[in-house]
Design a protein around this motif. Structure first.
Motif, PDB file in Angstrom:
ATOM      1  N   THR A 261      50.825  44.409 -15.421  1.00  0.00           N
ATOM      2  CA  THR A 261      51.927  44.128 -16.330  1.00  0.00           C
ATOM      3  C   THR A 261      51.428  43.524 -17.640  1.00  0.00           C
ATOM      4  O   THR A 261      51.853  43.941 -18.728  1.00  0.00           O
ATOM      5  CB  THR A 261      52.942  43.181 -15.651  1.00  0.00           C
ATOM      6  OG1 THR A 261      53.394  43.805 -14.440  1.00  0.00           O
ATOM      7  CG2 THR A 261      54.123  42.911 -16.560  1.00  0.00           C
ATOM      8  N   GLU A 262      50.533  42.548 -17.566  1.00  0.00           N
ATOM      9  CA  GLU A 262      50.017  41.914 -18.790  1.00  0.00           C
ATOM     10  C   GLU A 262      49.303  42.913 -19.690  1.00  0.00           C
ATOM     11  O   GLU A 262      49.427  42.869 -20.909  1.00  0.00           O
ATOM     12  CB  GLU A 262      49.088  40.748 -18.432  1.00  0.00           C
ATOM     13  CG  GLU A 262      49.786  39.592 -17.737  1.00  0.00           C
ATOM     14  CD  GLU A 262      50.922  39.002 -18.573  1.00  0.00           C
ATOM     15  OE1 GLU A 262      50.752  38.839 -19.804  1.00  0.00           O
ATOM     16  OE2 GLU A 262      51.986  38.717 -17.988  1.00  0.00           O
ATOM     17  N   GLU A 263      48.536  43.843 -19.085  1.00  0.00           N
ATOM     18  CA  GLU A 263      47.834  44.857 -19.875  1.00  0.00           C
ATOM     19  C   GLU A 263      48.822  45.812 -20.549  1.00  0.00           C
ATOM     20  O   GLU A 263      48.611  46.227 -21.683  1.00  0.00           O
ATOM     21  CB  GLU A 263      46.852  45.638 -18.993  1.00  0.00           C
ATOM     22  CG  GLU A 263      45.682  44.786 -18.521  1.00  0.00           C
ATOM     23  CD  GLU A 263      44.926  45.467 -17.396  1.00  0.00           C
ATOM     24  OE1 GLU A 263      45.521  45.688 -16.315  1.00  0.00           O
ATOM     25  OE2 GLU A 263      43.742  45.789 -17.626  1.00  0.00           O
TER      26      GLU A 263
ATOM     27  N   ILE B  78      51.834  45.006 -21.491  1.00  0.00           N
ATOM     28  CA  ILE B  78      52.435  44.239 -22.591  1.00  0.00           C
ATOM     29  C   ILE B  78      51.481  44.191 -23.776  1.00  0.00           C
ATOM     30  O   ILE B  78      51.897  44.377 -24.932  1.00  0.00           O
ATOM     31  CB  ILE B  78      52.836  42.827 -22.110  1.00  0.00           C
ATOM     32  CG1 ILE B  78      54.013  42.936 -21.127  1.00  0.00           C
ATOM     33  CG2 ILE B  78      53.183  41.928 -23.295  1.00  0.00           C
ATOM     34  CD1 ILE B  78      54.351  41.658 -20.398  1.00  0.00           C
ATOM     35  N   ARG B  79      50.191  43.970 -23.520  1.00  0.00           N
ATOM     36  CA  ARG B  79      49.211  43.970 -24.616  1.00  0.00           C
ATOM     37  C   ARG B  79      49.165  45.318 -25.332  1.00  0.00           C
ATOM     38  O   ARG B  79      49.070  45.393 -26.556  1.00  0.00           O
ATOM     39  CB  ARG B  79      47.825  43.599 -24.093  1.00  0.00           C
ATOM     40  CG  ARG B  79      47.596  42.100 -24.012  1.00  0.00           C
ATOM     41  CD  ARG B  79      46.125  41.757 -23.844  1.00  0.00           C
ATOM     42  NE  ARG B  79      45.579  42.188 -22.557  1.00  0.00           N
ATOM     43  CZ  ARG B  79      45.716  41.508 -21.420  1.00  0.00           C
ATOM     44  NH1 ARG B  79      46.377  40.374 -21.407  1.00  0.00           N
ATOM     45  NH2 ARG B  79      45.188  41.964 -20.312  1.00  0.00           N
TER      46      ARG B  79
ATOM     47  N   GLU C  95      52.112  45.575 -27.583  1.00  0.00           N
ATOM     48  CA  GLU C  95      51.892  44.768 -28.785  1.00  0.00           C
ATOM     49  C   GLU C  95      50.891  45.425 -29.730  1.00  0.00           C
ATOM     50  O   GLU C  95      51.034  45.344 -30.946  1.00  0.00           O
ATOM     51  CB  GLU C  95      51.423  43.367 -28.389  1.00  0.00           C
ATOM     52  CG  GLU C  95      52.508  42.538 -27.720  1.00  0.00           C
ATOM     53  CD  GLU C  95      51.993  41.243 -27.109  1.00  0.00           C
ATOM     54  OE1 GLU C  95      50.766  41.093 -26.921  1.00  0.00           O
ATOM     55  OE2 GLU C  95      52.836  40.384 -26.792  1.00  0.00           O
TER      56      GLU C  95
END
Length: 163
Positions: free
Chosen positions: A139-141, A143-144, A147
């Motif tokens: 999930t964090e990747e 989101i990155r 962005e």
């Protein structure tokens, strides 16, 4: 009908077995003489259906049918088929993505002519900008990547998009 009879070992054998001469199929009524192709025929030997040499096969894919979900069938696609698919994907995406939009593709990729790669090619054909980031990111990747690329559209499986 002649093309399939001349090029496909399966249809040549099927028409010969059932006494079908492709030159006699000149009307819709005559089409009733052509035997059905059952899904089991394809799953037994998909290569017999090919009308091109195996060297021209650009991708094989597996299809699952509602009637026989446990008996998948392999389909063989040549370069012309892949061109048609990317044209279709580009046209479909053009109906919902405006020119110069960035589309972040969140599908499995990595293998040549994957769905993600074909979608990206289709988008490029209609002047959209694909960013193929793959499916297996956390999930964090994801989101990155959002962005970084500032996509106008996220394209992926529902579960990935929801996550």
């Amino acid at each position: 009908m002649n093309y399939a009879y001349d090029k496909s070992p399966f249809y040549h054998d099927l028409f010969t077995r059932d006494g079908v001469n492709p030159n006699d199929i000149l009307s819709l009524d005559a089409l009733a003489k052509v035997p059905f192709t059952e899904p089991s025929y394809i799953s037994k030997n998909p290569y017999n259906f090919s009308c091109v040499s195996l060297g021209e096969i650009a991708r094989s894919t597996v299809f699952h049918h509602i009637r026989s979900p446990l008996a998948p069938e392999e389909g063989l696609l040549d370069k012309g088929d892949l061109e048609t698919i990317t044209d279709f994907m580009g046209a479909g995406m053009k109906s919902c993505v405006v020119s110069n939009d960035v589309v972040q593709i969140m599908l499995r990729s990595g293998r040549p002519n994957s769905c993600a790669e074909l979608l990206a090619k289709g988008l490029e054909k209609v002047d959209r900008f694909p960013r193929n980031i793959g499916y297996f990111l956390g999930t964090e990747e994801h989101i990155r990547a959002i962005e970084e690329h500032h996509p106008d559209v996220l394209f992926g499986r529902t579960a990935s998009l929801y996550r």
